[in-house]
Design a protein around this motif. Structure first.
Motif, PDB file in Angstrom:
ATOM      1  N   ASN A  96      -3.940 -18.656 -36.748  1.00 21.06           N
ATOM      2  CA  ASN A  96      -2.969 -17.797 -36.025  1.00 21.06           C
ATOM      3  C   ASN A  96      -3.761 -16.820 -37.367  1.00 21.06           C
ATOM      4  O   ASN A  96      -3.219 -16.691 -38.123  1.00 21.06           O
ATOM      5  N   ALA A  97      -4.697 -16.026 -36.716  1.00 20.39           N
ATOM      6  CA  ALA A  97      -4.537 -14.847 -37.363  1.00 20.39           C
ATOM      7  C   ALA A  97      -3.975 -13.446 -36.401  1.00 20.39           C
ATOM      8  O   ALA A  97      -4.840 -13.126 -35.293  1.00 20.39           O
ATOM      9  N   ASP A  98      -3.248 -12.672 -37.153  1.00 18.90           N
ATOM     10  CA  ASP A  98      -2.162 -11.865 -36.176  1.00 18.90           C
ATOM     11  C   ASP A  98      -2.904 -10.152 -36.471  1.00 18.90           C
ATOM     12  O   ASP A  98      -2.527  -9.885 -37.468  1.00 18.90           O
ATOM     13  N   GLY A  99      -2.964  -9.499 -35.077  1.00 20.55           N
ATOM     14  CA  GLY A  99      -3.897  -8.684 -35.968  1.00 20.55           C
ATOM     15  C   GLY A  99      -5.399  -7.848 -35.578  1.00 20.55           C
ATOM     16  O   GLY A  99      -5.793  -9.315 -34.915  1.00 20.55           O
ATOM     17  N   ALA A 100      -5.694  -7.313 -34.769  1.00 19.02           N
ATOM     18  CA  ALA A 100      -7.201  -6.549 -34.202  1.00 19.02           C
ATOM     19  C   ALA A 100      -8.092  -7.236 -35.947  1.00 19.02           C
ATOM     20  O   ALA A 100      -7.578  -6.949 -36.460  1.00 19.02           O
ATOM     21  N   ALA A 101      -9.518  -7.803 -35.475  1.00 20.90           N
ATOM     22  CA  ALA A 101     -10.008  -8.497 -36.375  1.00 20.90           C
ATOM     23  C   ALA A 101     -11.066  -7.394 -37.059  1.00 20.90           C
ATOM     24  O   ALA A 101     -11.623  -7.214 -38.277  1.00 20.90           O
ATOM     25  N   ASP A 102     -10.629  -5.769 -36.469  1.00 24.51           N
ATOM     26  CA  ASP A 102     -11.516  -5.173 -37.376  1.00 24.51           C
ATOM     27  C   ASP A 102     -10.381  -4.565 -38.760  1.00 24.51           C
ATOM     28  O   ASP A 102     -10.893  -4.021 -39.198  1.00 24.51           O
ATOM     29  N   GLY A 103      -9.262  -4.886 -38.731  1.00 22.53           N
ATOM     30  CA  GLY A 103      -8.649  -4.524 -39.504  1.00 22.53           C
ATOM     31  C   GLY A 103      -8.037  -3.078 -39.531  1.00 22.53           C
ATOM     32  O   GLY A 103      -7.453  -2.059 -40.135  1.00 22.53           O
ATOM     33  N   GLY A 105      -5.046  -2.757 -38.026  1.00 20.15           N
ATOM     34  CA  GLY A 105      -3.486  -3.052 -37.153  1.00 20.15           C
ATOM     35  C   GLY A 105      -3.099  -2.759 -36.180  1.00 20.15           C
ATOM     36  O   GLY A 105      -2.593  -3.240 -36.073  1.00 20.15           O
ATOM     37  N   ARG A 106      -4.249  -3.441 -35.471  1.00 20.19           N
ATOM     38  CA  ARG A 106      -4.034  -2.563 -34.294  1.00 20.19           C
ATOM     39  C   ARG A 106      -3.294  -4.090 -33.425  1.00 20.19           C
ATOM     40  O   ARG A 106      -4.027  -5.177 -33.655  1.00 20.19           O
ATOM     41  N   PRO A 107      -3.023  -4.512 -31.819  1.00 12.81           N
ATOM     42  CA  PRO A 107      -2.232  -5.401 -32.058  1.00 12.81           C
ATOM     43  C   PRO A 107      -3.797  -6.547 -31.291  1.00 12.81           C
ATOM     44  O   PRO A 107      -5.059  -5.813 -31.062  1.00 12.81           O
ATOM     45  N   GLY A 108      -3.413  -7.565 -31.705  1.00 11.98           N
ATOM     46  CA  GLY A 108      -4.959  -8.389 -31.915  1.00 11.98           C
ATOM     47  C   GLY A 108      -4.576 -10.112 -32.250  1.00 11.98           C
ATOM     48  O   GLY A 108      -3.403 -10.349 -33.052  1.00 11.98           O
ATOM     49  N   GLU A 109      -5.115 -10.872 -31.777  1.00 15.43           N
ATOM     50  CA  GLU A 109      -4.589 -12.139 -32.190  1.00 15.43           C
ATOM     51  C   GLU A 109      -5.642 -13.034 -32.349  1.00 15.43           C
ATOM     52  O   GLU A 109      -6.716 -13.019 -31.476  1.00 15.43           O
ATOM     53  N   SER A 110      -6.461 -14.116 -32.947  1.00 14.91           N
ATOM     54  CA  SER A 110      -7.334 -15.287 -33.289  1.00 14.91           C
ATOM     55  C   SER A 110      -6.596 -16.408 -33.053  1.00 14.91           C
ATOM     56  O   SER A 110      -5.699 -16.540 -33.499  1.00 14.91           O
ATOM     57  N   TRP A 111      -7.267 -16.859 -32.532  1.00 10.85           N
ATOM     58  CA  TRP A 111      -6.360 -18.771 -32.621  1.00 10.85           C
ATOM     59  C   TRP A 111      -8.003 -19.743 -32.916  1.00 10.85           C
ATOM     60  O   TRP A 111      -8.966 -19.424 -32.799  1.00 10.85           O
ATOM     61  N   GLY A 112      -7.236 -20.757 -34.137  1.00  6.63           N
ATOM     62  CA  GLY A 112      -8.419 -21.796 -34.475  1.00  6.63           C
ATOM     63  C   GLY A 112      -7.599 -22.661 -33.075  1.00  6.63           C
ATOM     64  O   GLY A 112      -7.365 -23.156 -32.083  1.00  6.63           O
TER      65      GLY A 112
END
Length: 121
Positions: A96-103, A105-112
């Motif tokens: 899991n990656a916690d946070g927006a992918a644009d760096g 710091g806004r909320p967001g997440e990504s999953w494998g």
């Protein structure tokens, strides 16, 4: 779009070790934290370990002293070293990656997509 690809799962006997790796398609520095979750059959997904951008770590009680999370920023990878494995550690493990992918710091997440870990007794 962020891609997280897990590897290293498999079948191991109780007491054995496995090392999971998560490779990211973007710089993991962008995210507030990186983590490993797991989901066993019939159970909810739970946080196993987490490491922040500043390398602060968190472990769920059941894995403390047995699992170690680490990050390699230049390689864009996060690993989970799992020792003294128990049958109750059997689950699909997700990166899991916690946070927006644009760096920002806004909320967001990504999953494998997950990797299966099976511990036999």
């Amino acid at each position: 779009q962020v891609q997280l690809v897990e590897s290293g799962g498999g079948l191991v006997q109780a007491g054995g070790s496995l090392r999971l790796s998560c490779a990211a398609s973007v710089s993991i520095w962008r995210f507030n934290a990186m983590g490993w979750y797991r989901q066993a059959p019939g159970k909810q997904r739970e946080l196993v370990a987490r490491i922040t951008r500043g390398t602060n770590t968190y472990y769920t009680d059941s894995v403390k002293g047995r699992f170690t999370i680490s990050r390699d920023n230049p390689k864009e990878m996060v690993d989970l070293q799992m020792n003294s494995l128990k049958p109750e550690d059997t689950a699909v493990y997700y990166c899991n990656a916690d946070g927006a992918a644009d760096g920002t710091g806004r909320p967001g997440e990504s999953w494998g997509r997950g990797t299966q870990v099976t511990v036999s007794s």
